[in-house]
Design a protein around this motif. Structure first.
Motif, PDB file in Angstrom:
ATOM      1  N   ILE A 198      37.911  56.552  43.871  1.00  0.00           N
ATOM      2  CA  ILE A 198      37.277  55.540  44.000  1.00  0.00           C
ATOM      3  C   ILE A 198      38.080  54.452  43.360  1.00  0.00           C
ATOM      4  O   ILE A 198      38.029  53.046  44.337  1.00  0.00           O
ATOM      5  N   MET A 199      39.229  54.468  42.609  1.00  0.00           N
ATOM      6  CA  MET A 199      40.319  53.487  42.355  1.00  0.00           C
ATOM      7  C   MET A 199      40.947  52.911  43.664  1.00  0.00           C
ATOM      8  O   MET A 199      41.077  52.030  44.092  1.00  0.00           O
ATOM      9  N   LEU A 200      41.256  54.063  44.217  1.00  0.00           N
ATOM     10  CA  LEU A 200      42.101  53.837  45.739  1.00  0.00           C
ATOM     11  C   LEU A 200      41.392  52.820  46.646  1.00  0.00           C
ATOM     12  O   LEU A 200      41.828  52.111  47.364  1.00  0.00           O
ATOM     13  N   LEU A 201      39.963  53.312  46.862  1.00  0.00           N
ATOM     14  CA  LEU A 201      39.134  52.694  47.812  1.00  0.00           C
ATOM     15  C   LEU A 201      39.027  51.144  47.322  1.00  0.00           C
ATOM     16  O   LEU A 201      39.204  50.263  48.262  1.00  0.00           O
ATOM     17  N   TYR A 202      38.717  50.840  45.941  1.00  0.00           N
ATOM     18  CA  TYR A 202      38.607  49.445  45.472  1.00  0.00           C
ATOM     19  C   TYR A 202      39.907  48.915  45.870  1.00  0.00           C
ATOM     20  O   TYR A 202      39.849  47.707  45.899  1.00  0.00           O
ATOM     21  N   LEU A 203      40.887  49.415  45.347  1.00  0.00           N
ATOM     22  CA  LEU A 203      42.214  48.832  45.459  1.00  0.00           C
ATOM     23  C   LEU A 203      42.495  48.432  46.904  1.00  0.00           C
ATOM     24  O   LEU A 203      43.257  47.464  47.148  1.00  0.00           O
ATOM     25  N   ALA A 204      42.336  49.186  47.804  1.00  0.00           N
ATOM     26  CA  ALA A 204      42.390  49.067  49.445  1.00  0.00           C
ATOM     27  C   ALA A 204      41.692  47.536  49.643  1.00  0.00           C
ATOM     28  O   ALA A 204      41.945  47.036  50.510  1.00  0.00           O
ATOM     29  N   GLY A 205      40.163  47.760  49.259  1.00  0.00           N
ATOM     30  CA  GLY A 205      39.393  46.595  49.108  1.00  0.00           C
ATOM     31  C   GLY A 205      39.965  45.266  48.882  1.00  0.00           C
ATOM     32  O   GLY A 205      39.934  44.218  49.288  1.00  0.00           O
ATOM     33  N   LEU A 206      40.715  45.069  47.570  1.00  0.00           N
ATOM     34  CA  LEU A 206      40.950  44.100  46.874  1.00  0.00           C
ATOM     35  C   LEU A 206      42.272  43.647  47.579  1.00  0.00           C
ATOM     36  O   LEU A 206      42.747  42.466  47.501  1.00  0.00           O
ATOM     37  N   LYS A 207      43.268  44.502  48.131  1.00  0.00           N
ATOM     38  CA  LYS A 207      44.372  43.914  48.916  1.00  0.00           C
ATOM     39  C   LYS A 207      43.867  43.186  50.193  1.00  0.00           C
ATOM     40  O   LYS A 207      44.720  42.354  50.657  1.00  0.00           O
ATOM     41  N   SER A 208      42.772  43.422  50.770  1.00  0.00           N
ATOM     42  CA  SER A 208      42.378  42.900  51.742  1.00  0.00           C
ATOM     43  C   SER A 208      41.617  41.231  51.651  1.00  0.00           C
ATOM     44  O   SER A 208      41.102  40.992  52.625  1.00  0.00           O
ATOM     45  N   VAL A 209      41.379  41.156  50.557  1.00  0.00           N
ATOM     46  CA  VAL A 209      40.568  39.713  50.027  1.00  0.00           C
ATOM     47  C   VAL A 209      41.739  38.576  50.373  1.00  0.00           C
ATOM     48  O   VAL A 209      42.761  38.749  49.914  1.00  0.00           O
ATOM     49  N   ASP A 210      41.196  37.567  50.891  1.00  0.00           N
ATOM     50  CA  ASP A 210      41.843  36.590  51.216  1.00  0.00           C
ATOM     51  C   ASP A 210      42.411  35.613  49.979  1.00  0.00           C
ATOM     52  O   ASP A 210      41.308  35.383  49.402  1.00  0.00           O
ATOM     53  N   PRO A 211      43.506  35.728  49.674  1.00  0.00           N
ATOM     54  CA  PRO A 211      44.074  34.789  48.590  1.00  0.00           C
ATOM     55  C   PRO A 211      43.368  33.610  48.469  1.00  0.00           C
ATOM     56  O   PRO A 211      43.360  32.923  47.463  1.00  0.00           O
ATOM     57  N   ALA A 212      43.338  32.887  49.653  1.00  0.00           N
ATOM     58  CA  ALA A 212      42.735  31.463  49.580  1.00  0.00           C
ATOM     59  C   ALA A 212      41.501  31.242  49.009  1.00  0.00           C
ATOM     60  O   ALA A 212      41.105  30.061  48.492  1.00  0.00           O
ATOM     61  N   LEU A 213      40.687  32.175  49.224  1.00  0.00           N
ATOM     62  CA  LEU A 213      39.128  32.290  48.120  1.00  0.00           C
ATOM     63  C   LEU A 213      39.608  32.258  46.869  1.00  0.00           C
ATOM     64  O   LEU A 213      38.816  31.465  45.954  1.00  0.00           O
ATOM     65  N   LYS A 214      40.488  32.819  46.458  1.00  0.00           N
ATOM     66  CA  LYS A 214      40.683  32.759  44.831  1.00  0.00           C
ATOM     67  C   LYS A 214      41.185  31.688  44.476  1.00  0.00           C
ATOM     68  O   LYS A 214      40.873  30.912  43.389  1.00  0.00           O
ATOM     69  N   GLU A 215      42.261  31.021  45.354  1.00  0.00           N
ATOM     70  CA  GLU A 215      42.678  29.681  44.984  1.00  0.00           C
ATOM     71  C   GLU A 215      41.709  28.554  44.816  1.00  0.00           C
ATOM     72  O   GLU A 215      41.666  27.891  44.138  1.00  0.00           O
ATOM     73  N   ALA A 216      40.730  28.804  45.962  1.00  0.00           N
ATOM     74  CA  ALA A 216      39.810  27.748  45.852  1.00  0.00           C
ATOM     75  C   ALA A 216      38.758  27.961  44.987  1.00  0.00           C
ATOM     76  O   ALA A 216      38.339  26.718  44.350  1.00  0.00           O
ATOM     77  N   ALA A 217      38.657  29.092  44.145  1.00  0.00           N
ATOM     78  CA  ALA A 217      37.516  29.298  43.140  1.00  0.00           C
ATOM     79  C   ALA A 217      38.342  28.821  42.066  1.00  0.00           C
ATOM     80  O   ALA A 217      37.733  28.250  40.942  1.00  0.00           O
ATOM     81  N   ALA A 218      39.739  28.957  41.833  1.00  0.00           N
ATOM     82  CA  ALA A 218      40.719  28.381  40.580  1.00  0.00           C
ATOM     83  C   ALA A 218      40.472  26.716  40.759  1.00  0.00           C
ATOM     84  O   ALA A 218      40.192  26.273  39.681  1.00  0.00           O
ATOM     85  N   LEU A 219      40.536  26.254  41.954  1.00  0.00           N
ATOM     86  CA  LEU A 219      40.705  24.873  41.952  1.00  0.00           C
ATOM     87  C   LEU A 219      39.146  24.282  41.554  1.00  0.00           C
ATOM     88  O   LEU A 219      39.047  23.108  41.060  1.00  0.00           O
ATOM     89  N   ASP A 220      38.099  24.980  41.676  1.00  0.00           N
ATOM     90  CA  ASP A 220      36.742  24.459  41.240  1.00  0.00           C
ATOM     91  C   ASP A 220      36.739  24.751  39.994  1.00  0.00           C
ATOM     92  O   ASP A 220      35.444  24.453  39.443  1.00  0.00           O
ATOM     93  N   GLY A 221      37.526  25.220  39.217  1.00  0.00           N
ATOM     94  CA  GLY A 221      37.498  25.496  37.799  1.00  0.00           C
ATOM     95  C   GLY A 221      36.854  26.757  37.170  1.00  0.00           C
ATOM     96  O   GLY A 221      36.626  27.186  36.175  1.00  0.00           O
ATOM     97  N   ALA A 222      36.865  27.810  38.305  1.00  0.00           N
ATOM     98  CA  ALA A 222      36.360  29.135  37.795  1.00  0.00           C
ATOM     99  C   ALA A 222      37.280  29.810  37.008  1.00  0.00           C
ATOM    100  O   ALA A 222      38.665  29.795  37.471  1.00  0.00           O
ATOM    101  N   ASN A 223      36.755  30.557  36.184  1.00  0.00           N
ATOM    102  CA  ASN A 223      37.931  31.409  35.223  1.00  0.00           C
ATOM    103  C   ASN A 223      38.263  32.964  36.145  1.00  0.00           C
ATOM    104  O   ASN A 223      37.291  33.113  37.355  1.00  0.00           O
ATOM    105  N   SER A 224      38.688  33.955  35.496  1.00  0.00           N
ATOM    106  CA  SER A 224      39.051  35.112  36.119  1.00  0.00           C
ATOM    107  C   SER A 224      37.809  35.980  36.404  1.00  0.00           C
ATOM    108  O   SER A 224      37.547  36.495  37.428  1.00  0.00           O
ATOM    109  N   PHE A 225      36.917  35.855  35.421  1.00  0.00           N
ATOM    110  CA  PHE A 225      35.638  36.832  35.642  1.00  0.00           C
ATOM    111  C   PHE A 225      34.659  36.294  36.545  1.00  0.00           C
ATOM    112  O   PHE A 225      34.170  36.921  37.200  1.00  0.00           O
TER     113      PHE A 225
END
Length: 318
Positions: A198-225
């Protein structure tokens, strides 16, 4: 001598073009042949080795046959096998309960642990590759070997667990012999193996997430959780479907580990064990074993189809 200038008509490119088209057509025909063989041969083997036996098992579930003799010796009894299993087979309901416990446990514990470990490893920890290999290593082992390993850990007097708890000499716990707790002890062993996958499946999925989405959320003030719950996890919906299907199949086909420990008895009854006992055991009731296999198939399809229906219906409404 008088030089004569000869004016030659340019040759038409049509023959060369036709030759190219012929070669292209030949190559396309060869590609189609290769593609047809690559798809046709596995499909043929899949139909012969999976679908035909499955359909045969469904048909035999309506029969009474001991496996001896030809097809002319098969006696058709309709749904009597199913009626007998639900009403006159005392091992069925405990086995069904254990399979459902197995399924819920794998859906909750290894899935949550695998997702947590995948999130940690996605943060590019030092020696992350070493941790990833170590956590995935149990998945390489067969369930039978996992059963042998955890038998050594669970031994009452000489096992690792009782010695760590300090009860090996005074009051050792019989982890695998007590029918009240042995199912949960075996589930811990199965979860130890399943978590790495299960760890390997989720790790592969996390690697495919666009970093721009996380950066946009950080700019909007969202924390890690908040970034994980609102941005990352919804993107992992395809991985969640794969994890559900894999976990349901893993939970319902569990057989090796309990059979190694005590042949699936004394608190470790599972539907897969009942199928084996009825088909190749001493009783050799092919009809009963086939009916149990059909019940197992319907349970797995029920979970998977229900989840997929909910997921895709929500997408259509959105």
């Amino acid at each position: 001598m008088t030089d004569k200038t000869v004016h030659e008509e340019p040759k038409s490119p049509a023959p060369r073009g036709r030759a190219r088209r012929k070669r292209a057509t030949a190559l396309a025909g060869g590609d189609k042949l290769v593609l047809g063989l690559m798809l046709g041969i596995p499909t043929l083997f899949h139909v012969l080795l999976v679908w035909l036996p499955s359909l045969g098992s469904v048909a035999l579930s309506f029969s009474s046959w001991d496996g001896i003799g030809g097809f002319e010796d098969i006696k058709w009894v309709g749904v009597q096998n199913y009626v007998d299993i639900f009403t006159h087979y005392p091992r069925f309901w405990p086995a069904l309960q254990h399979n459902l416990i197995w399924l819920v446990f794998l859906l909750v514990v290894p899935t949550t642990a695998g997702l947590f470990l995948a999130v940690l490893l996605d943060r590019k920890l030092r020696f992350g590759a070493v941790y990833q290999s170590a956590l995935y290593l149990p998945m390489v082992l067969s369930l039978a070997l996992v059963g042998f390993i955890w038998q050594l850990i669970y031994q009452p007097e000489q096992g690792l667990l009782n010695n760590l708890l300090g009860t090996a000499d005074s009051d050792p716990t019989n982890w695998l012999g007590d029918p009240k707790i042995n199912i949960y002890a075996v589930l811990v062993a199965a979860a130890w193996r399943h978590t790495g996958y299960i760890m390997l499946l989720y790790l592969a999925g996390l690697k495919s997430v666009d970093p721009a989405l996380k950066e946009a959320a950080a700019l909007d003030g969202a924390n890690s959780f908040q970034t994980f719950t609102k941005v990352t996890f919804p993107v992992l919906k395809p991985v969640n479907i794969v994890v559900l299907v894999v976990t349901v199949i893993e939970a319902l086909r569990a057989f090796d580990i309990v059979y190694v420990i005590n042949k699936g008895r004394n608190g470790l009854e599972l539907l897969s064990v009942l199928v084996t006992d009825n088909i190749i055991g001493e009783s050799s009731r092919i009809g009963w074993g086939s009916a149990l296999a059909v019940i197992l198939l319907l349970i797995s399809l029920g979970f998977i189809i229900t989840y997929l229906y909910q997921v895709f219906s929500k997408e259509n409404r959105a």
